[in-house]
Design a protein around this motif. Structure first.
Motif, PDB file in Angstrom:
ATOM      1  N   LEU A 186       0.827  -1.209   0.000  1.00 26.74           N
ATOM      2  CA  LEU A 186       0.000   0.000   0.000  1.00 26.74           C
ATOM      3  C   LEU A 186       0.866   1.265   0.000  1.00 26.74           C
ATOM      4  O   LEU A 186       0.510   2.276  -0.602  1.00 26.74           O
ATOM      5  CB  LEU A 186      -0.910  -0.030   1.232  1.00 26.74           C
ATOM      6  N   ALA A 187       2.032   1.187   0.648  1.00 24.49           N
ATOM      7  CA  ALA A 187       2.921   2.357   0.728  1.00 24.49           C
ATOM      8  C   ALA A 187       3.374   2.805  -0.659  1.00 24.49           C
ATOM      9  O   ALA A 187       3.688   3.977  -0.866  1.00 24.49           O
ATOM     10  CB  ALA A 187       4.131   2.024   1.591  1.00 24.49           C
ATOM     11  N   ARG A 188       3.417   1.864  -1.602  1.00 21.34           N
ATOM     12  CA  ARG A 188       3.909   2.227  -2.944  1.00 21.34           C
ATOM     13  C   ARG A 188       2.779   2.649  -3.886  1.00 21.34           C
ATOM     14  O   ARG A 188       3.030   3.019  -5.034  1.00 21.34           O
ATOM     15  CB  ARG A 188       4.676   1.055  -3.554  1.00 21.34           C
ATOM     16  N   LEU A 189       1.537   2.605  -3.403  1.00 17.80           N
ATOM     17  CA  LEU A 189       0.420   2.993  -4.273  1.00 17.80           C
ATOM     18  C   LEU A 189       0.387   4.510  -4.547  1.00 17.80           C
ATOM     19  O   LEU A 189       0.253   4.911  -5.711  1.00 17.80           O
ATOM     20  CB  LEU A 189      -0.908   2.497  -3.674  1.00 17.80           C
ATOM     21  N   PRO A 190       0.532   5.386  -3.518  1.00 17.54           N
ATOM     22  CA  PRO A 190       0.530   6.825  -3.815  1.00 17.54           C
ATOM     23  C   PRO A 190       1.621   7.244  -4.809  1.00 17.54           C
ATOM     24  O   PRO A 190       1.314   7.997  -5.749  1.00 17.54           O
ATOM     25  CB  PRO A 190       0.716   7.478  -2.434  1.00 17.54           C
ATOM     26  N   PRO A 191       2.874   6.724  -4.667  1.00 21.40           N
ATOM     27  CA  PRO A 191       3.869   7.098  -5.683  1.00 21.40           C
ATOM     28  C   PRO A 191       3.491   6.641  -7.092  1.00 21.40           C
ATOM     29  O   PRO A 191       3.737   7.343  -8.068  1.00 21.40           O
ATOM     30  CB  PRO A 191       5.154   6.388  -5.224  1.00 21.40           C
ATOM     31  N   LEU A 192       2.862   5.461  -7.189  1.00 19.56           N
ATOM     32  CA  LEU A 192       2.453   4.989  -8.521  1.00 19.56           C
ATOM     33  C   LEU A 192       1.392   5.918  -9.108  1.00 19.56           C
ATOM     34  O   LEU A 192       1.474   6.329 -10.266  1.00 19.56           O
ATOM     35  CB  LEU A 192       1.903   3.559  -8.461  1.00 19.56           C
TER      36      LEU A 192
ATOM     37  N   ARG B 131      -9.133   5.483  -3.009  1.00 13.57           N
ATOM     38  CA  ARG B 131      -9.579   6.879  -2.906  1.00 13.57           C
ATOM     39  C   ARG B 131      -8.545   7.727  -2.148  1.00 13.57           C
ATOM     40  O   ARG B 131      -8.181   8.816  -2.562  1.00 13.57           O
ATOM     41  CB  ARG B 131     -10.916   6.930  -2.168  1.00 13.57           C
ATOM     42  N   ALA B 132      -8.069   7.172  -1.024  1.00 11.37           N
ATOM     43  CA  ALA B 132      -7.103   7.912  -0.182  1.00 11.37           C
ATOM     44  C   ALA B 132      -5.787   8.137  -0.935  1.00 11.37           C
ATOM     45  O   ALA B 132      -5.173   9.194  -0.809  1.00 11.37           O
ATOM     46  CB  ALA B 132      -6.858   7.153   1.110  1.00 11.37           C
ATOM     47  N   ALA B 133      -5.359   7.150  -1.715  1.00 15.14           N
ATOM     48  CA  ALA B 133      -4.087   7.278  -2.431  1.00 15.14           C
ATOM     49  C   ALA B 133      -4.215   8.187  -3.650  1.00 15.14           C
ATOM     50  O   ALA B 133      -3.240   8.818  -4.068  1.00 15.14           O
ATOM     51  CB  ALA B 133      -3.593   5.899  -2.857  1.00 15.14           C
ATOM     52  N   ALA B 134      -5.423   8.243  -4.214  1.00 17.64           N
ATOM     53  CA  ALA B 134      -5.620   9.037  -5.435  1.00 17.64           C
ATOM     54  C   ALA B 134      -5.681  10.534  -5.134  1.00 17.64           C
ATOM     55  O   ALA B 134      -5.269  11.356  -5.952  1.00 17.64           O
ATOM     56  CB  ALA B 134      -6.902   8.583  -6.132  1.00 17.64           C
ATOM     57  N   LYS B 135      -6.180  10.888  -3.955  1.00 18.15           N
ATOM     58  CA  LYS B 135      -6.399  12.294  -3.615  1.00 18.15           C
ATOM     59  C   LYS B 135      -5.115  13.135  -3.717  1.00 18.15           C
ATOM     60  O   LYS B 135      -5.091  14.141  -4.426  1.00 18.15           O
ATOM     61  CB  LYS B 135      -7.021  12.389  -2.219  1.00 18.15           C
ATOM     62  N   PRO B 136      -4.031  12.725  -3.031  1.00 18.58           N
ATOM     63  CA  PRO B 136      -2.812  13.537  -3.147  1.00 18.58           C
ATOM     64  C   PRO B 136      -2.246  13.593  -4.562  1.00 18.58           C
ATOM     65  O   PRO B 136      -1.490  14.507  -4.893  1.00 18.58           O
ATOM     66  CB  PRO B 136      -1.825  12.854  -2.189  1.00 18.58           C
ATOM     67  N   ALA B 137      -2.617  12.622  -5.393  1.00 15.75           N
ATOM     68  CA  ALA B 137      -2.147  12.629  -6.785  1.00 15.75           C
ATOM     69  C   ALA B 137      -3.043  13.510  -7.652  1.00 15.75           C
ATOM     70  O   ALA B 137      -2.833  13.620  -8.862  1.00 15.75           O
ATOM     71  CB  ALA B 137      -2.124  11.205  -7.326  1.00 15.75           C
ATOM     72  N   GLY B 138      -4.064  14.124  -7.031  1.00 15.04           N
ATOM     73  CA  GLY B 138      -4.971  15.010  -7.777  1.00 15.04           C
ATOM     74  C   GLY B 138      -5.938  14.238  -8.656  1.00 15.04           C
ATOM     75  O   GLY B 138      -6.454  14.764  -9.643  1.00 15.04           O
ATOM     76  N   LEU B 139      -6.207  12.993  -8.278  1.00 16.24           N
ATOM     77  CA  LEU B 139      -7.085  12.155  -9.104  1.00 16.24           C
ATOM     78  C   LEU B 139      -8.417  11.915  -8.402  1.00 16.24           C
ATOM     79  O   LEU B 139      -8.458  11.578  -7.220  1.00 16.24           O
ATOM     80  CB  LEU B 139      -6.407  10.804  -9.390  1.00 16.24           C
ATOM     81  N   ARG B 140      -9.479  12.096  -9.166  1.00 20.51           N
ATOM     82  CA  ARG B 140     -10.825  11.816  -8.656  1.00 20.51           C
ATOM     83  C   ARG B 140     -11.170  10.377  -9.057  1.00 20.51           C
ATOM     84  O   ARG B 140     -10.816   9.941 -10.162  1.00 20.51           O
ATOM     85  CB  ARG B 140     -11.795  12.788  -9.336  1.00 20.51           C
ATOM     86  N   VAL B 141     -11.851   9.657  -8.179  1.00 24.99           N
ATOM     87  CA  VAL B 141     -12.128   8.236  -8.452  1.00 24.99           C
ATOM     88  C   VAL B 141     -13.623   7.999  -8.636  1.00 24.99           C
ATOM     89  O   VAL B 141     -14.432   8.441  -7.822  1.00 24.99           O
ATOM     90  CB  VAL B 141     -11.649   7.337  -7.279  1.00 24.99           C
TER      91      VAL B 141
END
Ligand SMILES: C[S@@+](CC[C@H](N)C(=O)[O-])C[C@H]1O[C@@H](n2cnc3c(N)ncnc32)[C@H](O)[C@@H]1O
Length: 239
Positions: free
Chosen positions: A142-148, A198-208
């Motif tokens: 899970l830790a590597r999902l936000p960077p992806l 959803r939580a990982a997408a938010k900081p990436a500026g992505l809406r889900v």
């Protein structure tokens, strides 16, 4: 954390190659807890062979991309989705880090090449990206999902993916693939819960937006950059 090294995918490549020759090839996923799950490799040769959800997600992608757009297929496997999209006039960059898997994809006519998502230059700009067959699971943890997701968001305004929701904190499993008595190396494979995505997408500026297909366990997700207005859903997409 164990990443899916290319040799971990060797049984997958062999099963795909045999399936390509018309042989029935049962690929086994073995988990550390001893449980196993078998799939027919043939399913990974057909664009919609594994789930009905895949068709719905590709339809969403096609509806939201300009004709002829450049698309990125991450973890393309046998290139079944890449071929479907290329046949519809899209320019597809299909990448997979396993050379053996890419060989099969190329023999089947897919525009595949050996590359890892982590080594792709960020300056590449795509109309959309797809990570199907739980290719998002390649992050391993899970830790590597936000960077992806941050990386993908830099490269494209639109991502479609599928995964399985086993609940928060329950999606990371160690898996080894087995085919005809041969086992690949163990690797970590992540199944992403909806709330984690959803939580990982938010900081990436992505809406889900999630997409569900009745009676199927995997869920689909359409991730779009907040700054890009997204057209109305064409199928059962919901917020
Ligand atoms: C479960 S398969 C899915 C294949 C394909 N998307 C499909 O649905 O048929 C995941 C694929 O991701 C590839 N892969 C794993 N790590 C990768 C990475 N870092 N970059 C690109 N591909 C990777 C594996 O070699 C494997 O072929």
């Amino acid at each position: 954390m164990l990443s899916p090294a290319a040799d971990a995918m060797a049984p997958f490549a062999r099963a795909l190659a045999d399936a390509q020759k018309g042989q029935r090839s049962a690929l086994r996923f073995r988990r550390r807890d001893g449980s196993t799950h078998e799939v027919a490799a043939q399913d990974f040769l057909q664009p919609f062979g594994y789930t009905r959800l895949e068709r719905a997600l590709l339809d969403e992608l096609l509806a939201r991309c300009h004709p002829g757009a450049r698309l990125l297929d991450v973890g393309c496997g046998a290139g079944r989705h890449a071929r479907h999209l290329a046949e519809r006039g899209f320019e597809v960059d299909a990448i997979d880090q396993s050379p053996e898997v890419v060989d099969v994809a190329r023999r089947l006519g897919a525009p595949a090449r050996v590359a890892s998502i982590w080594s792709l230059p960020l300056k590449h700009e795509y109309g959309g990206a797809l990570l199907l067959g739980n290719s998002v699971g390649l992050v391993g943890s899970l830790a590597r999902l936000p960077p992806l997701l941050a990386r993908l968001s830099r490269m494209t305004p639109l991502v479609v993916l599928d995964s399985v929701d086993y609940g928060e904190g329950h999606g990371q499993v160690q898996v080894c693939l087995e085919y005809r008595g041969e086992s690949g190396a163990w690797f970590d494979w992540l199944h992403v819960a909806r709330s984690e995505l959803r939580a990982a997408a938010k900081p990436a500026g992505l809406r889900v937006q999630f997409l569900e297909v009745e009676d199927e366990e995997p869920y689909g997700a359409i991730l779009s950059r907040e700054t890009i207005p997204s057209p109305l859903p064409t199928s059962k997409a919901r917020r």
